[in-house]
Design a protein around this motif. Structure first.
Motif, short mmCIF file in Angstrom:
data_model
loop_
_atom_site.label_atom_id
_atom_site.label_comp_id
_atom_site.label_asym_id
_atom_site.label_seq_id
_atom_site.Cartn_x
_atom_site.Cartn_y
_atom_site.Cartn_z
N GLN A 76 20.20 49.13 14.69
CA GLN A 76 19.46 47.88 14.75
C GLN A 76 20.17 46.87 15.65
O GLN A 76 19.53 46.16 16.43
N ALA A 77 21.49 46.81 15.52
CA ALA A 77 22.27 45.88 16.34
C ALA A 77 22.16 46.24 17.82
O ALA A 77 22.00 45.35 18.67
N MET A 78 22.21 47.53 18.14
CA MET A 78 22.11 47.95 19.53
C MET A 78 20.71 47.68 20.09
O MET A 78 20.57 47.31 21.26
N ALA A 79 19.69 47.85 19.27
CA ALA A 79 18.32 47.55 19.73
C ALA A 79 18.19 46.06 20.03
O ALA A 79 17.62 45.68 21.06
N LEU A 80 18.76 45.24 19.17
CA LEU A 80 18.72 43.79 19.39
C LEU A 80 19.53 43.41 20.63
O LEU A 80 19.09 42.60 21.45
N LEU A 81 20.69 44.01 20.78
CA LEU A 81 21.54 43.73 21.94
C LEU A 81 20.85 44.15 23.24
O LEU A 81 20.90 43.42 24.24
N SER A 82 20.19 45.31 23.24
CA SER A 82 19.49 45.75 24.46
C SER A 82 18.36 44.78 24.80
O SER A 82 18.11 44.49 25.97
N ASP A 83 17.71 44.24 23.78
CA ASP A 83 16.65 43.25 24.01
C ASP A 83 17.24 41.97 24.61
O ASP A 83 16.69 41.41 25.55
N TRP A 84 18.36 41.51 24.08
CA TRP A 84 19.00 40.29 24.59
C TRP A 84 19.46 40.47 26.03
O TRP A 84 19.30 39.58 26.85
#
Length: 195
Positions: A172-180
């Protein structure tokens, strides 16, 4: 042919057992050569490991660049996010690339600073033209392409810390980071036209 077999078997054995637990004898037996013949191609198993790492990184980067390029006609933010997400998926599917932090640290201590610098430079040379093209079309911020490439590299090094987190939280953190990252790369200042 022998070099190719060593690369193939090295990828398989390092992916299965890791660097420390894979011996030169295992590598040479799997490749069908004598231990003495190994040293005609590589000075150490760490050098072989680094060569495999470089080859896989270069191949995966080419696929990622292709992903961004084919998505370029649409949303650049979506293309960059998909590039990051697919790249992380490729890493997680490949047992070799799912390397432990310890293995990579061992290799980095045995590889010269010049070789590491050359690897980083190749990354830049591969990604830079893509970022420059997107910048020229106004789709990506006008930051130094080397900085943008470094951000992409840093994103993928996060995988080395996966074991320190719950898998679902990490994903979840990596998905959010990729979005950012994707949104940050594409936050191009729009020119306001006065009526």
């Amino acid at each position: 042919m022998i070099r190719g077999k060593l690369l193939q078997e090295g990828s398989r054995l390092f992916g299965r057992f890791g660097l420390k637990k894979t011996s030169i004898e295992q590598l040479t037996k799997a490749a069908g050569i004598s231990p003495a013949a190994f040293y005609k191609f590589y000075a150490s198993k760490e050098e072989l490991y680094f060569k495999i790492f470089e080859d896989k990184a270069y191949t995966n980067q080419a696929l990622l660049i292709e992903e961004v390029t084919k998505q370029n006609a649409g949303s650049p933010s979506t293309a960059i996010r998909q590039m990051l997400t697919k790249g992380m998926e490729q890493i997680q599917k490949d047992p070799f690339l799912e390397h432990s932090e310890e293995d990579l640290n061992l290799v980095m201590r045995s590889v010269s600073k010049d070789e590491i610098a050359a690897h980083v430079f190749r990354d830049y040379m591969q990604f830079s033209p893509v970022f420059e093209q997107l910048q020229a079309s106004g789709k990506v911020i006008s930051e130094d392409p080397e900085v943008l490439t470094a951000i992409v590299q840093l994103y993928f090094t996060m995988n080395e810390h996966r074991s320190k987190f719950k898998p679902q939280i990490f994903d979840q953190a990596m998905a959010l980071l990729s979005d950012w990252i994707a949104k940050g790369f594409t936050q191009v200042q729009e020119v306001q036209v006065k009526p």
